[in-house]
Design a protein around this motif. Structure first.
Motif, short mmCIF file in Angstrom:
data_model
loop_
_atom_site.label_atom_id
_atom_site.label_comp_id
_atom_site.label_asym_id
_atom_site.label_seq_id
_atom_site.Cartn_x
_atom_site.Cartn_y
_atom_site.Cartn_z
N ILE A 360 0.81 -1.25 -0.18
CA ILE A 360 0.12 -0.03 -0.10
C ILE A 360 1.21 1.37 -0.29
O ILE A 360 0.55 2.02 -0.56
N LYS A 361 2.11 1.18 0.93
CA LYS A 361 2.72 2.22 0.69
C LYS A 361 3.62 2.93 -0.62
O LYS A 361 3.92 4.03 -1.07
N GLU A 362 4.07 1.64 -1.15
CA GLU A 362 4.35 1.55 -2.28
C GLU A 362 3.41 1.81 -3.66
O GLU A 362 3.90 2.97 -4.25
N HIS A 363 2.77 1.98 -3.20
CA HIS A 363 1.29 1.96 -4.10
C HIS A 363 1.39 3.11 -4.30
O HIS A 363 1.20 4.32 -4.90
N ASN A 364 0.67 4.01 -2.46
CA ASN A 364 1.06 5.92 -2.63
C ASN A 364 2.24 6.61 -3.51
O ASN A 364 2.16 7.63 -3.61
N GLU A 365 3.53 5.53 -2.76
CA GLU A 365 4.52 6.44 -3.35
C GLU A 365 4.69 6.49 -5.29
O GLU A 365 4.65 7.67 -5.99
N LYS A 366 4.15 5.31 -6.08
CA LYS A 366 3.99 5.88 -7.07
C LYS A 366 2.90 6.69 -7.93
O LYS A 366 2.84 7.47 -8.79
N ALA A 367 1.86 6.27 -7.03
CA ALA A 367 0.85 7.71 -7.63
C ALA A 367 0.73 8.77 -7.45
O ALA A 367 0.46 9.66 -8.07
N GLN A 368 1.96 9.31 -6.56
CA GLN A 368 2.61 11.16 -5.52
C GLN A 368 3.35 11.32 -6.78
O GLN A 368 3.87 12.40 -7.29
N LYS A 369 4.20 10.10 -8.32
CA LYS A 369 5.20 10.54 -8.76
C LYS A 369 4.82 11.74 -9.64
O LYS A 369 5.73 12.82 -9.80
N ASN A 370 3.95 11.57 -10.13
CA ASN A 370 3.07 12.40 -11.11
C ASN A 370 1.96 13.62 -11.02
O ASN A 370 1.33 13.75 -10.23
N PRO A 371 2.63 15.06 -10.00
CA PRO A 371 2.07 15.39 -9.11
C PRO A 371 1.00 15.87 -10.28
O PRO A 371 -0.10 16.46 -9.24
N ASP A 372 1.07 15.98 -11.47
CA ASP A 372 0.12 16.37 -12.31
C ASP A 372 -1.05 16.03 -12.68
O ASP A 372 -1.84 16.40 -12.65
N HIS A 373 -1.31 14.48 -12.80
CA HIS A 373 -2.15 13.93 -12.96
C HIS A 373 -1.56 12.17 -11.41
O HIS A 373 -1.18 11.35 -11.63
N PRO A 374 -2.19 12.75 -10.97
CA PRO A 374 -1.71 11.61 -9.49
C PRO A 374 -2.65 11.20 -9.30
O PRO A 374 -3.96 10.59 -9.72
N SER A 375 -2.50 9.59 -8.83
CA SER A 375 -3.50 8.52 -8.48
C SER A 375 -4.19 8.17 -7.38
O SER A 375 -2.91 9.06 -6.77
N SER A 376 -5.38 7.51 -7.01
CA SER A 376 -5.79 7.44 -6.14
C SER A 376 -4.75 6.92 -5.29
O SER A 376 -4.08 5.62 -5.33
N LEU A 377 -4.74 7.20 -4.20
CA LEU A 377 -3.91 6.88 -2.91
C LEU A 377 -4.88 5.65 -1.55
O LEU A 377 -5.96 6.60 -1.46
#
Length: 411
Positions: A360-377
């Motif tokens: 879950i932590k890894e998913h959240n880190e990847k989700a925030q890599k692109n600040p212009d198109h963040p994925s769900s946390l």
């Protein structure tokens, strides 16, 4: 609502000042006559009023509904209890006036077999609470007996231990011989119901496909899937079986979630009665007991969840990552829970929970890599817990996983 024998009437009586029992043979005819002609006469009694077996006088439902409309400032004046083996179609729903509550069999805390030294809900409010050192006196042999006896209130009135085991057997026999047809007046084959219950019991606390369960029945009786589906639905309405839904966050983008439901009995004793298993059987079959123990813990977690408006789900994906239970509060906080028989399984359970949290932590880190198109946390677990049958003492591992003997748990 709730399964037969779960104490619905007794619980309501303790909260009411007046009681109308439509199955009181001495007063039944008089009660039914009033219910048919002038049901509001009952409302003149001291409140709250209990109407037990109200299905025998269905006009009571409509009268109470109108009484609620006429006196919207009042609440809690009327209690309706009745058998789950008999359903009545009412002309109006009770939405906004009559609230339905499900009463489950007693938990280990309610039967006094858990000392209640660890409150699950309190841990959410203080995740750093020091729970280490709490003791449980429940033994594995005790649990062999408890799962066969069940959480039926009637057990508390019977002194002989062997006689208590007959209660679940009696309920089981009533289910497939009478209740399966009495619930709606549709005549059903008791043998189909018996084999279906046996198959569900063989797959207790598993993600077995329904087609596999149905295959057991079809091997003995020529019956269609549609007919079997109708039997399953009736068993759900009777509060005999229950399916635990899957928790569905996609924490691995290319990993398929196994969204199968986990099959349990409202009380494992019914399934064990179907399998004709006694407490002594488990001395030589701990693997089967592991599934039964999981059903027992899930039964208690579901009851605890109702107290706090929470939900209980499970998780498993196609890589084998799983959590036996996910206890989630309405505000989003949740606990990842593994349910294990032996204390020697705690270390592997801890690894599984930590892996779950890391993903879950890894998913959240990847989700925030692109600040212009963040994925769900996804929220990280607030608690990681291993509920164990044989553990005698509560403790917290160095990684923050709380190990709790089942004999210490309460809501």
């Amino acid at each position: 609502m709730g399964p037969k024998g779960s104490g619905k009437t007794r619980t309501a009586k303790e909260r009411c000042k007046s009681v109308i029992e439509f199955q009181d043979e001495e007063r039944r005819d008089g009660y039914l006559s009033i219910a048919e002609t002038s049901p509001t006469l009952f409302f003149e009694r001291e409140k709250p009023i209990l109407f037990d077996e109200w299905q025998d006088a269905p006009k009571i439902w409509g009268a109470i509904r109108k009484e609620c409309d006429d006196n919207p400032e009042d609440s809690g004046n009327y209690y309706l209890t009745g058998s789950t083996a008999k359903k009545v179609d009412t002309p109006h729903t009770g939405t906004g006036r009559i609230t339905e509550t499900t009463l489950y069999p007693m938990t280990l805390f309610e039967t006094g077999e858990s000392n209640g030294s660890v409150s699950l809900y309190s841990l959410f409010n203080n995740t750093d609470a020091k729970i280490d050192g709490k003791q449980s006196e429940l033994t594995l042999k005790d649990l062999f007996y408890i799962v066969c006896r069940g959480g039926w209130p009637r057990c508390l009135t019977i002194k002989d231990k062997e006689s208590r085991l007959e209660i679940a057997k009696d309920y089981y026999n009533q289910i497939f011989t009478k209740d399966i047809s009495n619930i709606d007046g549709v005549k059903r084959n008791p043998e189909i119901a018996r084999i279906l219950l046996w198959s569900y019991a063989r797959n207790m606390a598993t993600l077995s496909k329904k087609s596999n369960i149905f295959s057991d029945v079809k091997a003995n009786i020529n019956v269609s899937d549609q007919t079997l589906e109708s039997y399953v639905e009736v068993l759900r309405k009777l509060y005999v079986i229950k399916d635990i839904d899957a928790w569905t966050p996609q924490i691995r983008s290319k990993t398929a979630i196994r969204a199968s439901k986990k099959h349990i009995f409202i009380d494992p004793s019914i399934g064990l009665a179907a399998l004709e298993i006694s407490p002594e059987y488990f001395m030589n079959d701990l693997e089967t007991f592991g599934h039964v123990f999981e059903n027992l813990v899930l039964r208690d977690l579901i009851a605890y969840a109702q107290v706090h408006g929470a939900t209980v789900k499970h998780y498993r994906d196609d890589t084998g990552l799983e959590a036996d239970a996910i206890f989630q509060l309405r505000d989003g906080r949740y606990a990842l829970i593994e349910i294990k028989t032996g204390e020697n399984s705690v270390q592997n359970a801890e690894k599984s929970l930590l892996k779950f949290k890391a993903l879950i932590k890894e998913h959240n880190e990847k989700a925030q890599k692109n600040p212009d198109h963040p994925s769900s946390l996804y929220r990280e677990p607030d608690l990681m817990i291993v509920i164990c049958a044989t553990a005698t003492t509560t403790y917290t591992t160095k990684n923050g996983v709380k190990v709790i003997p089942v004999g210490c748990l309460r809501p």
